[in-house]
Design a protein around this motif. Structure first.
Motif, PDB file in Angstrom:
ATOM      1  N   GLY A  28       0.808  -1.215   0.000  1.00  0.00           N
ATOM      2  CA  GLY A  28       0.000   0.000   0.000  1.00  0.00           C
ATOM      3  C   GLY A  28       0.841   1.266   0.000  1.00  0.00           C
ATOM      4  N   ILE A  29       1.992   1.205   0.625  1.00  0.00           N
ATOM      5  CA  ILE A  29       2.905   2.352   0.621  1.00  0.00           C
ATOM      6  C   ILE A  29       3.645   2.437  -0.714  1.00  0.00           C
ATOM      7  N   GLY A  30       4.057   1.293  -1.242  1.00  0.00           N
ATOM      8  CA  GLY A  30       4.838   1.266  -2.477  1.00  0.00           C
ATOM      9  C   GLY A  30       4.042   1.597  -3.729  1.00  0.00           C
ATOM     10  N   TRP A  31       2.739   1.342  -3.701  1.00  0.00           N
ATOM     11  CA  TRP A  31       1.912   1.564  -4.885  1.00  0.00           C
ATOM     12  C   TRP A  31       1.898   3.022  -5.335  1.00  0.00           C
ATOM     13  N   PRO A  32       1.536   3.990  -4.478  1.00  0.00           N
ATOM     14  CA  PRO A  32       1.544   5.380  -4.953  1.00  0.00           C
ATOM     15  C   PRO A  32       2.945   5.889  -5.289  1.00  0.00           C
ATOM     16  N   ILE A  33       3.946   5.402  -4.576  1.00  0.00           N
ATOM     17  CA  ILE A  33       5.320   5.813  -4.891  1.00  0.00           C
ATOM     18  C   ILE A  33       5.680   5.360  -6.294  1.00  0.00           C
ATOM     19  N   ARG A  34       5.349   4.123  -6.626  1.00  0.00           N
ATOM     20  CA  ARG A  34       5.652   3.593  -7.958  1.00  0.00           C
ATOM     21  C   ARG A  34       4.878   4.353  -9.041  1.00  0.00           C
ATOM     22  N   ARG A  35       3.613   4.678  -8.772  1.00  0.00           N
ATOM     23  CA  ARG A  35       2.806   5.399  -9.757  1.00  0.00           C
ATOM     24  C   ARG A  35       3.369   6.796 -10.011  1.00  0.00           C
ATOM     25  N   ARG A  36       3.828   7.472  -8.944  1.00  0.00           N
ATOM     26  CA  ARG A  36       4.420   8.801  -9.127  1.00  0.00           C
ATOM     27  C   ARG A  36       5.704   8.735  -9.940  1.00  0.00           C
ATOM     28  N   ARG A  37       6.536   7.741  -9.666  1.00  0.00           N
ATOM     29  CA  ARG A  37       7.793   7.601 -10.421  1.00  0.00           C
ATOM     30  C   ARG A  37       7.515   7.338 -11.892  1.00  0.00           C
ATOM     31  N   GLU A  38       6.530   6.473 -12.182  1.00  0.00           N
ATOM     32  CA  GLU A  38       6.206   6.185 -13.578  1.00  0.00           C
ATOM     33  C   GLU A  38       5.648   7.427 -14.270  1.00  0.00           C
ATOM     34  N   ALA A  39       4.829   8.217 -13.589  1.00  0.00           N
ATOM     35  CA  ALA A  39       4.297   9.450 -14.166  1.00  0.00           C
ATOM     36  C   ALA A  39       5.414  10.448 -14.433  1.00  0.00           C
ATOM     37  N   ALA A  40       6.375  10.533 -13.517  1.00  0.00           N
ATOM     38  CA  ALA A  40       7.500  11.451 -13.705  1.00  0.00           C
ATOM     39  C   ALA A  40       8.358  11.007 -14.884  1.00  0.00           C
ATOM     40  N   ARG A  41       8.570   9.698 -15.041  1.00  0.00           N
ATOM     41  CA  ARG A  41       9.349   9.194 -16.180  1.00  0.00           C
ATOM     42  C   ARG A  41       8.643   9.508 -17.502  1.00  0.00           C
ATOM     43  N   LYS A  42       7.338   9.312 -17.533  1.00  0.00           N
ATOM     44  CA  LYS A  42       6.585   9.593 -18.759  1.00  0.00           C
ATOM     45  C   LYS A  42       6.617  11.087 -19.076  1.00  0.00           C
ATOM     46  N   ALA A  43       6.516  11.921 -18.064  1.00  0.00           N
ATOM     47  CA  ALA A  43       6.561  13.372 -18.287  1.00  0.00           C
ATOM     48  C   ALA A  43       7.934  13.807 -18.767  1.00  0.00           C
ATOM     49  N   ALA A  44       8.982  13.196 -18.268  1.00  0.00           N
ATOM     50  CA  ALA A  44      10.343  13.532 -18.688  1.00  0.00           C
ATOM     51  C   ALA A  44      10.609  13.055 -20.105  1.00  0.00           C
ATOM     52  N   ALA A  45       9.991  11.937 -20.497  1.00  0.00           N
ATOM     53  CA  ALA A  45      10.228  11.385 -21.835  1.00  0.00           C
ATOM     54  C   ALA A  45       9.343  12.017 -22.898  1.00  0.00           C
ATOM     55  N   ALA A  46       8.313  12.744 -22.488  1.00  0.00           N
ATOM     56  CA  ALA A  46       7.403  13.363 -23.452  1.00  0.00           C
ATOM     57  C   ALA A  46       8.121  14.515 -24.165  1.00  0.00           C
ATOM     58  N   PRO A  47       7.856  14.644 -25.463  1.00  0.00           N
ATOM     59  CA  PRO A  47       8.504  15.721 -26.190  1.00  0.00           C
ATOM     60  C   PRO A  47       7.959  17.084 -25.756  1.00  0.00           C
ATOM     61  N   VAL A  48       8.870  18.034 -25.657  1.00  0.00           N
ATOM     62  CA  VAL A  48       8.485  19.392 -25.265  1.00  0.00           C
ATOM     63  C   VAL A  48       7.999  20.098 -26.524  1.00  0.00           C
ATOM     64  N   GLY A  49       6.766  20.606 -26.481  1.00  0.00           N
ATOM     65  CA  GLY A  49       6.214  21.119 -27.706  1.00  0.00           C
ATOM     66  C   GLY A  49       5.922  22.509 -27.703  1.00  0.00           C
TER      67      GLY A  49
END
Length: 116
Positions: free
Chosen positions: A95-116
């Motif tokens: 339960g503690i690891g789930w939101p942490i993992r979701r935030r990290r994945e969202a941050a990775r996707k935001a960093a990999a998204a092209p800046v437009g």
């Protein structure tokens, strides 16, 4: 002994790698603890023991050990607390690891998204 240590390491890492799986396994363990009849007569090798019986356990590492009915019953009384603690820890850490993992994945996707 190596297999047990390896299993424990995997269970400790599981909530951080696969939090949903850790939560489900923890809930299954807790359900088993609640469903099992811990107050029944102790068993030895699948056979129900009676007062005065002695259970002989033979292992590769320690040789053999004899447990009386009362010792086996005492071990049986501690088991739900041990298993319940393991199941609860898996649910809690998952339960503690789930939101942490979701935030990290969202941050990775935001960093990999092209800046437009």
């Amino acid at each position: 002994m190596r297999n047990i240590v390896g299993l424990l390491i995997h269970l400790l890492v599981l909530p951080f790698r696969r939090p949903i799986v850790a939560i489900l396994i923890g809930l299954a363990i807790l359900g088993g603890v609640l469903a099992y009849d811990w107050d029944g007569a102790p068993t030895c090798g699948g056979a129900t023991m009676e007062q005065g019986d002695i259970c002989r356990k033979v292992t590769d590492t320690t040789g053999s050990s004899d447990l009386t009915y009362d010792e086996t019953k005492s071990n049986q009384k501690a088991a739900p607390y041990i298993w319940g603690s393991l199941g609860g820890a898996l649910v809690l850490l998952g339960g503690i690891g789930w939101p942490i993992r979701r935030r990290r994945e969202a941050a990775r996707k935001a960093a990999a998204a092209p800046v437009g």
